[in-house]
Design a protein around this motif. Structure first.
Motif, PDB file in Angstrom:
ATOM      1  N   ARG A  14       0.905  -1.141   0.128  1.00 31.40           N
ATOM      2  CA  ARG A  14      -0.036   0.068  -0.189  1.00 31.40           C
ATOM      3  C   ARG A  14       0.766   1.423   0.081  1.00 31.40           C
ATOM      4  O   ARG A  14       0.615   2.078  -0.856  1.00 31.40           O
ATOM      5  N   LEU A  15       1.888   1.265   0.924  1.00 29.89           N
ATOM      6  CA  LEU A  15       2.912   2.240   0.633  1.00 29.89           C
ATOM      7  C   LEU A  15       3.368   2.430  -0.560  1.00 29.89           C
ATOM      8  O   LEU A  15       3.700   3.593  -0.994  1.00 29.89           O
ATOM      9  N   LEU A  16       4.126   1.415  -1.303  1.00 29.93           N
ATOM     10  CA  LEU A  16       4.560   1.651  -2.530  1.00 29.93           C
ATOM     11  C   LEU A  16       3.491   2.152  -3.685  1.00 29.93           C
ATOM     12  O   LEU A  16       4.049   2.800  -4.508  1.00 29.93           O
ATOM     13  N   GLU A  17       2.354   1.425  -3.643  1.00 28.61           N
ATOM     14  CA  GLU A  17       1.383   1.831  -4.557  1.00 28.61           C
ATOM     15  C   GLU A  17       1.026   3.511  -4.329  1.00 28.61           C
ATOM     16  O   GLU A  17       0.885   4.194  -5.454  1.00 28.61           O
ATOM     17  N   THR A  18       0.905   3.973  -3.335  1.00 28.29           N
ATOM     18  CA  THR A  18       0.614   5.411  -2.867  1.00 28.29           C
ATOM     19  C   THR A  18       1.963   6.131  -3.336  1.00 28.29           C
ATOM     20  O   THR A  18       1.622   7.152  -4.109  1.00 28.29           O
ATOM     21  N   ALA A  19       3.186   5.907  -2.832  1.00 31.94           N
ATOM     22  CA  ALA A  19       4.199   6.424  -3.230  1.00 31.94           C
ATOM     23  C   ALA A  19       4.354   6.262  -4.975  1.00 31.94           C
ATOM     24  O   ALA A  19       4.758   7.552  -5.548  1.00 31.94           O
ATOM     25  N   ASP A  20       4.014   5.325  -5.777  1.00 32.02           N
ATOM     26  CA  ASP A  20       4.128   5.264  -7.072  1.00 32.02           C
ATOM     27  C   ASP A  20       3.222   6.342  -7.590  1.00 32.02           C
ATOM     28  O   ASP A  20       3.637   7.125  -8.653  1.00 32.02           O
ATOM     29  N   ARG A  21       2.175   6.554  -7.249  1.00 31.77           N
ATOM     30  CA  ARG A  21       0.975   7.216  -7.683  1.00 31.77           C
ATOM     31  C   ARG A  21       1.336   8.971  -7.778  1.00 31.77           C
ATOM     32  O   ARG A  21       1.344   9.679  -8.602  1.00 31.77           O
ATOM     33  N   LEU A  22       1.890   9.045  -6.252  1.00 34.85           N
ATOM     34  CA  LEU A  22       2.261  10.643  -5.917  1.00 34.85           C
ATOM     35  C   LEU A  22       3.374  10.914  -6.735  1.00 34.85           C
ATOM     36  O   LEU A  22       3.633  11.890  -7.133  1.00 34.85           O
ATOM     37  N   PHE A  23       4.513  10.212  -6.381  1.00 35.23           N
ATOM     38  CA  PHE A  23       5.885  10.555  -6.918  1.00 35.23           C
ATOM     39  C   PHE A  23       5.841  10.648  -8.491  1.00 35.23           C
ATOM     40  O   PHE A  23       6.529  11.622  -8.893  1.00 35.23           O
ATOM     41  N   TYR A  24       5.044   9.932  -9.061  1.00 34.55           N
ATOM     42  CA  TYR A  24       5.200   9.756 -10.627  1.00 34.55           C
ATOM     43  C   TYR A  24       4.402  10.940 -11.113  1.00 34.55           C
ATOM     44  O   TYR A  24       4.608  11.733 -12.033  1.00 34.55           O
ATOM     45  N   ALA A  25       3.181  11.106 -10.428  1.00 36.43           N
ATOM     46  CA  ALA A  25       2.447  12.462 -10.889  1.00 36.43           C
ATOM     47  C   ALA A  25       2.697  13.641 -10.599  1.00 36.43           C
ATOM     48  O   ALA A  25       2.597  14.748 -11.363  1.00 36.43           O
ATOM     49  N   GLU A  26       3.328  13.815  -9.531  1.00 38.56           N
ATOM     50  CA  GLU A  26       3.719  15.216  -8.824  1.00 38.56           C
ATOM     51  C   GLU A  26       5.295  15.332  -8.585  1.00 38.56           C
ATOM     52  O   GLU A  26       5.682  16.709  -8.463  1.00 38.56           O
ATOM     53  N   GLY A  27       6.089  14.310  -8.679  1.00 39.66           N
ATOM     54  CA  GLY A  27       7.333  14.696  -8.603  1.00 39.66           C
ATOM     55  C   GLY A  27       7.839  14.295  -7.126  1.00 39.66           C
ATOM     56  O   GLY A  27       7.100  14.432  -6.188  1.00 39.66           O
ATOM     57  N   ILE A  28       9.010  13.588  -6.893  1.00 39.85           N
ATOM     58  CA  ILE A  28       9.449  13.144  -5.793  1.00 39.85           C
ATOM     59  C   ILE A  28       9.587  14.366  -4.701  1.00 39.85           C
ATOM     60  O   ILE A  28       9.101  14.130  -3.446  1.00 39.85           O
ATOM     61  N   HIS A  29      10.154  15.082  -4.942  1.00 40.25           N
ATOM     62  CA  HIS A  29      10.548  16.349  -3.926  1.00 40.25           C
ATOM     63  C   HIS A  29       9.253  17.189  -3.557  1.00 40.25           C
ATOM     64  O   HIS A  29       9.270  17.441  -2.474  1.00 40.25           O
ATOM     65  N   ALA A  30       8.328  17.187  -4.529  1.00 42.43           N
ATOM     66  CA  ALA A  30       7.031  17.602  -4.267  1.00 42.43           C
ATOM     67  C   ALA A  30       6.049  17.058  -3.178  1.00 42.43           C
ATOM     68  O   ALA A  30       5.025  17.461  -2.671  1.00 42.43           O
ATOM     69  N   VAL A  31       6.343  15.746  -3.082  1.00 37.49           N
ATOM     70  CA  VAL A  31       5.581  14.943  -2.218  1.00 37.49           C
ATOM     71  C   VAL A  31       6.323  14.603  -0.936  1.00 37.49           C
ATOM     72  O   VAL A  31       7.338  13.854  -0.908  1.00 37.49           O
ATOM     73  N   GLY A  32       5.849  15.083   0.154  1.00 37.40           N
ATOM     74  CA  GLY A  32       6.568  14.765   1.479  1.00 37.40           C
ATOM     75  C   GLY A  32       6.101  13.263   1.890  1.00 37.40           C
ATOM     76  O   GLY A  32       4.951  12.851   1.628  1.00 37.40           O
ATOM     77  N   ILE A  33       6.840  12.739   2.632  1.00 40.79           N
ATOM     78  CA  ILE A  33       6.792  11.440   3.273  1.00 40.79           C
ATOM     79  C   ILE A  33       5.414  11.447   4.102  1.00 40.79           C
ATOM     80  O   ILE A  33       4.606  10.380   4.456  1.00 40.79           O
ATOM     81  N   ASP A  34       4.987  12.510   4.923  1.00 43.69           N
ATOM     82  CA  ASP A  34       3.875  12.548   5.586  1.00 43.69           C
ATOM     83  C   ASP A  34       2.514  12.383   4.701  1.00 43.69           C
ATOM     84  O   ASP A  34       1.568  11.616   5.306  1.00 43.69           O
ATOM     85  N   ARG A  35       2.664  12.813   3.437  1.00 40.08           N
ATOM     86  CA  ARG A  35       1.340  12.698   2.620  1.00 40.08           C
ATOM     87  C   ARG A  35       1.445  11.492   1.970  1.00 40.08           C
ATOM     88  O   ARG A  35       0.422  10.909   2.062  1.00 40.08           O
ATOM     89  N   VAL A  36       2.396  10.676   1.803  1.00 43.11           N
ATOM     90  CA  VAL A  36       2.473   9.138   1.376  1.00 43.11           C
ATOM     91  C   VAL A  36       1.886   8.416   2.588  1.00 43.11           C
ATOM     92  O   VAL A  36       1.062   7.517   2.313  1.00 43.11           O
ATOM     93  N   ILE A  37       2.260   8.745   3.854  1.00 42.99           N
ATOM     94  CA  ILE A  37       1.890   7.906   4.947  1.00 42.99           C
ATOM     95  C   ILE A  37       0.298   8.100   5.027  1.00 42.99           C
ATOM     96  O   ILE A  37      -0.554   7.293   5.171  1.00 42.99           O
ATOM     97  N   ALA A  38       0.131   9.364   5.120  1.00 41.18           N
ATOM     98  CA  ALA A  38      -1.393   9.868   5.033  1.00 41.18           C
ATOM     99  C   ALA A  38      -2.539   9.233   4.088  1.00 41.18           C
ATOM    100  O   ALA A  38      -3.561   8.505   4.331  1.00 41.18           O
TER     101      ALA A  38
END
Length: 182
Positions: free
Chosen positions: A4-28
């Motif tokens: 679930r963490l990887l799926e969320t990270a994949d969706r967010l990192f790819y769509a918005e950029g890695i630095h643009a997405v904080g770890i707290d957002r991935v967790i939430a």
């Protein structure tokens, strides 16, 4: 939880950029606790590296499946099928270019991220080399050219918003392969 963490990270990192997405957002957005996140990934960069490994593996499986489905075809057709898969990928909603080029730009000096990028960069030349070998046509220059054509199509699809870039790359690959046959 890890998936679930990887799926969320994949969706967010790819769509918005890695630095643009904080770890707290991935967790939430994944719905896991912070302690669960850190039990699976010690740092955000560990998560980024695993996200890249996952993306690489997914693409590798997709391309390999298509190449193997054309096992009865001549080598040229099998090589060209790689560009057919690229066309499918760049035509998908939300396409935002090469995840590895994006990550390399965002993390130019982070060892784990660069290792994940390098790992991904190795499979396509290896595939082209393996496909060309039965022809006795092993040619490092041809392999490098095919990879560059692929990379160029990937970049053009994103930067120029070109849905035709993979078709152009496929035609270029055909020319390269035809020139090699002469």
């Amino acid at each position: 939880m890890r998936e679930r963490l990887l799926e969320t990270a994949d969706r967010l990192f790819y769509a918005e950029g890695i630095h643009a997405v904080g770890i707290d957002r991935v967790i939430a957005e994944s719905g896991v606790s912070k302690s669960t996140m850190y039990a699976h990934f010690r740092t955000k960069e560990d998560l980024v590296a695993e996200y890249l490994h996952r993306r690489s593996d997914t693409m590798r499986v997709r391309v390999t499946r298509e190449v193997e489905a054309r096992e009865q075809m001549p080598v040229k057709g099998r090589i060209l099928s790689v560009f057919d898969v690229l066309h499918e990928v760049i035509s998908e909603p939300g396409f935002r270019g090469c995840a590895f080029a994006n990550a390399a730009a965002e993390y130019p000096h982070h060892e784990k991220v660069q290792e994940a990028v390098a790992r991904d960069r190795a499979w396509l030349p290896a595939l082209f080399s393996r496909l060309l070998d039965p022809l006795g046509a092993q040619d490092d220059l041809l392999v490098a050219a095919l990879v560059q054509v692929y990379d160029g199509a990937n970049a053009a699809a994103h930067l120029d918003r070109s849905k035709a870039s993979a078709h152009t790359a496929r035609k270029t690959a055909e020319l390269l392969l035809a020139a090699r046959e002469q």
